[in-house]
Structure formats: C-alpha cells, structure tokens
Design a protein around this motif. Structure first.
Motif, PDB file in Angstrom:
ATOM      1  N   VAL A 196      31.549  34.543  34.809  1.00 34.89           N
ATOM      2  CA  VAL A 196      32.226  34.247  36.342  1.00 34.89           C
ATOM      3  C   VAL A 196      33.641  33.661  36.105  1.00 34.89           C
ATOM      4  O   VAL A 196      34.224  33.555  35.055  1.00 34.89           O
ATOM      5  N   THR A 197      34.542  34.657  36.351  1.00 37.31           N
ATOM      6  CA  THR A 197      35.982  34.897  36.107  1.00 37.31           C
ATOM      7  C   THR A 197      36.883  34.826  37.737  1.00 37.31           C
ATOM      8  O   THR A 197      36.475  35.346  38.614  1.00 37.31           O
ATOM      9  N   PHE A 198      37.510  33.666  37.175  1.00 43.44           N
ATOM     10  CA  PHE A 198      38.766  33.721  37.971  1.00 43.44           C
ATOM     11  C   PHE A 198      40.322  33.956  38.234  1.00 43.44           C
ATOM     12  O   PHE A 198      40.530  33.081  37.184  1.00 43.44           O
ATOM     13  N   GLU A 199      40.722  34.866  38.423  1.00 42.78           N
ATOM     14  CA  GLU A 199      41.917  34.784  38.564  1.00 42.78           C
ATOM     15  C   GLU A 199      43.272  33.505  38.839  1.00 42.78           C
ATOM     16  O   GLU A 199      42.044  32.584  40.071  1.00 42.78           O
ATOM     17  N   PRO A 200      43.973  32.646  38.394  1.00 42.69           N
ATOM     18  CA  PRO A 200      44.578  31.608  38.904  1.00 42.69           C
ATOM     19  C   PRO A 200      45.194  32.146  40.487  1.00 42.69           C
ATOM     20  O   PRO A 200      45.306  33.170  40.555  1.00 42.69           O
ATOM     21  N   GLY A 201      44.337  31.352  41.024  1.00 43.60           N
ATOM     22  CA  GLY A 201      44.410  30.353  41.975  1.00 43.60           C
ATOM     23  C   GLY A 201      42.942  30.812  42.871  1.00 43.60           C
ATOM     24  O   GLY A 201      42.616  30.520  44.784  1.00 43.60           O
ATOM     25  N   GLY A 202      42.572  32.261  42.142  1.00 45.55           N
ATOM     26  CA  GLY A 202      40.657  32.296  42.476  1.00 45.55           C
ATOM     27  C   GLY A 202      40.016  31.384  43.174  1.00 45.55           C
ATOM     28  O   GLY A 202      39.978  30.080  42.967  1.00 45.55           O
ATOM     29  N   LEU A 203      39.097  31.510  44.623  1.00 48.01           N
ATOM     30  CA  LEU A 203      38.467  30.178  44.601  1.00 48.01           C
ATOM     31  C   LEU A 203      37.134  30.832  45.193  1.00 48.01           C
ATOM     32  O   LEU A 203      36.746  32.205  45.206  1.00 48.01           O
ATOM     33  N   ILE A 204      36.100  29.601  45.022  1.00 50.35           N
ATOM     34  CA  ILE A 204      35.370  29.958  45.765  1.00 50.35           C
ATOM     35  C   ILE A 204      34.923  28.781  47.295  1.00 50.35           C
ATOM     36  O   ILE A 204      35.150  27.657  47.609  1.00 50.35           O
ATOM     37  N   PRO A 205      35.126  29.417  48.708  1.00 49.91           N
ATOM     38  CA  PRO A 205      35.465  29.309  49.387  1.00 49.91           C
ATOM     39  C   PRO A 205      34.461  28.235  50.604  1.00 49.91           C
ATOM     40  O   PRO A 205      35.413  27.534  50.822  1.00 49.91           O
ATOM     41  N   PHE A 206      34.046  27.550  49.704  1.00 53.99           N
ATOM     42  CA  PHE A 206      32.615  27.760  50.924  1.00 53.99           C
ATOM     43  C   PHE A 206      31.680  26.869  49.458  1.00 53.99           C
ATOM     44  O   PHE A 206      32.455  26.914  48.152  1.00 53.99           O
ATOM     45  N   LEU A 226      33.366  21.502  43.067  1.00 53.55           N
ATOM     46  CA  LEU A 226      32.822  20.609  43.883  1.00 53.55           C
ATOM     47  C   LEU A 226      31.501  20.872  43.664  1.00 53.55           C
ATOM     48  O   LEU A 226      30.974  21.388  43.094  1.00 53.55           O
ATOM     49  N   LEU A 227      31.083  19.331  42.812  1.00 51.15           N
ATOM     50  CA  LEU A 227      29.617  18.992  42.489  1.00 51.15           C
ATOM     51  C   LEU A 227      29.091  18.340  43.811  1.00 51.15           C
ATOM     52  O   LEU A 227      29.474  17.119  43.728  1.00 51.15           O
ATOM     53  N   ASN A 228      28.192  18.146  44.979  1.00 53.17           N
ATOM     54  CA  ASN A 228      28.000  17.996  45.799  1.00 53.17           C
ATOM     55  C   ASN A 228      28.465  17.519  46.510  1.00 53.17           C
ATOM     56  O   ASN A 228      28.845  18.106  47.168  1.00 53.17           O
ATOM     57  N   GLN A 229      29.038  16.053  46.510  1.00 53.67           N
ATOM     58  CA  GLN A 229      30.230  15.528  47.324  1.00 53.67           C
ATOM     59  C   GLN A 229      31.433  15.221  46.375  1.00 53.67           C
ATOM     60  O   GLN A 229      32.280  14.318  46.988  1.00 53.67           O
ATOM     61  N   ASP A 230      31.603  15.410  45.450  1.00 55.09           N
ATOM     62  CA  ASP A 230      32.531  14.903  44.289  1.00 55.09           C
ATOM     63  C   ASP A 230      33.204  16.390  43.833  1.00 55.09           C
ATOM     64  O   ASP A 230      32.772  17.356  43.556  1.00 55.09           O
ATOM     65  N   PRO A 247      25.378  20.999  46.883  1.00 51.05           N
ATOM     66  CA  PRO A 247      26.525  22.258  46.913  1.00 51.05           C
ATOM     67  C   PRO A 247      27.533  22.583  45.900  1.00 51.05           C
ATOM     68  O   PRO A 247      27.772  21.794  44.696  1.00 51.05           O
ATOM     69  N   GLN A 248      28.290  23.229  46.076  1.00 51.55           N
ATOM     70  CA  GLN A 248      29.510  23.580  44.734  1.00 51.55           C
ATOM     71  C   GLN A 248      30.384  24.816  45.046  1.00 51.55           C
ATOM     72  O   GLN A 248      29.802  25.245  46.103  1.00 51.55           O
ATOM     73  N   ALA A 249      32.067  24.242  44.682  1.00 45.98           N
ATOM     74  CA  ALA A 249      32.998  25.519  45.009  1.00 45.98           C
ATOM     75  C   ALA A 249      33.822  25.197  44.432  1.00 45.98           C
ATOM     76  O   ALA A 249      33.208  23.625  43.352  1.00 45.98           O
ATOM     77  N   CYS A 250      34.725  25.716  43.598  1.00 44.31           N
ATOM     78  CA  CYS A 250      35.889  25.281  43.169  1.00 44.31           C
ATOM     79  C   CYS A 250      37.609  26.566  43.739  1.00 44.31           C
ATOM     80  O   CYS A 250      37.304  27.423  44.705  1.00 44.31           O
ATOM     81  N   THR A 251      38.086  26.044  43.051  1.00 43.94           N
ATOM     82  CA  THR A 251      39.998  26.276  42.610  1.00 43.94           C
ATOM     83  C   THR A 251      39.880  26.295  41.391  1.00 43.94           C
ATOM     84  O   THR A 251      40.111  25.125  40.550  1.00 43.94           O
ATOM     85  N   ALA A 252      40.831  27.569  41.014  1.00 50.39           N
ATOM     86  CA  ALA A 252      41.152  28.346  39.921  1.00 50.39           C
ATOM     87  C   ALA A 252      42.518  27.215  39.895  1.00 50.39           C
ATOM     88  O   ALA A 252      43.347  27.116  40.804  1.00 50.39           O
ATOM     89  N   LYS A 253      42.809  26.366  38.419  1.00 50.46           N
ATOM     90  CA  LYS A 253      44.310  25.971  38.566  1.00 50.46           C
ATOM     91  C   LYS A 253      45.253  26.344  37.437  1.00 50.46           C
ATOM     92  O   LYS A 253      44.026  26.891  36.135  1.00 50.46           O
ATOM     93  N   GLY A 254      46.472  26.022  37.248  1.00 53.30           N
ATOM     94  CA  GLY A 254      46.800  26.841  36.396  1.00 53.30           C
ATOM     95  C   GLY A 254      47.523  28.002  36.170  1.00 53.30           C
ATOM     96  O   GLY A 254      47.500  28.765  37.468  1.00 53.30           O
TER      97      GLY A 254
END
Length: 273
Positions: A196-206, A226-230, A247-254
C-alpha cells in the motif's frame, strides 16, 4: 521512482536509558518500533543454515490466529532445502535487500530487492544466498483453507513489484494506491500480501473496521496511524499487528511516500467452531 525498503537494525542498544514507550501490546493491536528488532530477539530455525529470523507475528489464541510473519536474514552461503515444515503451509516471500536464489519445483529464480513469490501448500521449494552480501526478505505463512471444488493456487514469481501497476483507490487523486499481486476475485487465494502506497498528504479518511487480520510492515516513509483508539507515529521499519475488527486509519507525513507491506486473510467463511 526508486523504491527503498527498511530492514531490521539488528545489533544491541547502547547501555544508557532509552524511551521504550513506543512499543505496545494490548487486546486490539501490537506495535513493534523498529529499534526493538535487535540481535537478542532473533530465532534460529530447523533446516536453515547461516540464517536468523525476527518472528514478528504468530497465531495467538484470543488475538490474531491466521498467520505468521518473519523477517529472514540469510548470510552468504546460507539458506534451506527444507524451508516449510507444514504441508498445509502456504507462503509469500518479499525481498527487501540483497539477492536470493529461489528454486520452485526445480525451476530457478533470482530475486533481488522488490522481488515477490507466492508458494502454495505442498510446494517443493528451496532458497539460498549465493551472493557475497546478506539477503533479507519477509516470509508470510498461513495454513491454506481448502474449499471443495476450488483448486489451490499455483506458485508464481514477480521479478519486481515495479512490474505491477498500482491500483488507485477511487476519488483519491492517486494519493492512495495498492500494488496487488493477486486478483481479489480469485477465490483460490485465501490470503493477500500487497503493498500500500500513500503519497505525501494521502490518508485513510475513516476508521476501517473489518474482519481481516493484518500485519503491516512499514517499508518506507512515515505516518500518523490510528490503531483502535490510539494515534501512533510510525516510520520505516516499524511493524503493526492487528486483530480482526481493530479500527485503523492513517495520514502520511513528511515529504516522501509512506508505504507498507500488508497481509490480510480473505475469501473464506469464518470458522464457527
């Protein structure tokens, strides 16, 4: 764009206080920061020579039960002619450094960093490092769940992940994409190991919440995940191990891409007993 792949640091930590707070084990997920993958947590394996393994996931009753994931480090001259001990065990290999010689049913393949192989149950395979530098690869193992009337998959090799065009997620402007090595509609396969690849600023928005168990090894970059509530900050070389429905989500950084090797179990009914 050239792909880069993190590997375990090995060695030992210096004899001074350090912050161990990033490592987490709870009822929903496990998080291994890269620096805990040192020499003192490696394992030797039967019928493997000049090889050590970081075993970063294994079936664990009450947690995640479908797969095991290893990071294998093979010195020059090392390898195995009897690698898989379980006749029902299937596997995926993904090379992250060096070169390995992989023999499948008598056919020889040379896999460098970025090379991928699927090995079905009861497959006759062997692996060696015939070069002059250490080779490192991920080995994901799962007991194959047979279904009447559906054949088991065949072995296959992809010389380099760059040979497969990533599939962009809809409505993401190409900032979130998945390199799929198996057709999702192919019911012969009961596991997928993708990138799985995210470009800068890419995210799982839910917060994704689903039945699949996950192993996520960060190959490159950094993100807030995001892992569970953390919300955790993760970076190249870190590993996340998720039980079903976490539950999981993410926001690419850098400024660079964020990429991870992803395991998930698919295409089978839940076991009722």
């Amino acid at each position: 764009m050239t792909n880069s792949y993190a590997t375990p640091p090995g060695g030992l930590p210096p004899q001074k206080p350090f912050d161990a707070s990033r490592a987490v084990f709870n009822e929903a997920y496990v998080f291994f920061p890269r620096r805990v993958m040192t020499d003192i947590v490696t394992s030797n394996l039967p019928y493997w020579s000049d090889t050590r393994a970081w075993i970063i996931a294994r079936p664990l009753s009450g947690f995640a039960e479908t797969f095991a994931q290893y990071i294998m480090e093979v010195a020059p001259g090392g390898g195995s002619t009897r690698p898989e001990p379980d006749p029902d065990g299937q596997g995926v290999l993904f090379v992250v450094s060096g070169t390995v010689s992989l023999t499948i049913e008598g056919r020889l393949f040379e896999l460098m960093a970025g090379g991928y192989a699927y090995l079905p149950p009861s497959c006759d395979w062997a692996l060696s490092n015939d070069g002059n530098t250490t080779a490192t690869f991920h080995w994901v193992r799962k007991s194959y769940e047979r279904v009447e009337g559906i054949d088991a998959p065949e072995a296959f090799v992809v010389a380099n992940e760059a040979d497969i065009a990533p599939t962009q997620m809809p409505d993401t402007d190409g900032r979130w994409a998945t390199t799929r090595f198996v057709d999702p509609d192919d019911l012969r396969h009961d596991m997928h190991v993708n990138i799985v690849t995210f470009e800068p600023g890419g995210l799982i928005p839910f917060p994704e919440t689903h039945i699949m168990e996950h192993g996520l090894y960060v190959l490159e970059g950094q993100a807030d995940y995001l892992l569970n509530q953390d919300w955790l900050h993760v970076e190249a070389g870190d590993f996340m191990w998720l039980r079903a429905f976490c539950p999981q989500a993410c926001t690419a950084k850098g400024t660079g891409r964020f990429r991870y090797l992803l395991y998930k179990d698919v295409n089978r009914h839940p076991r009722l007993r």
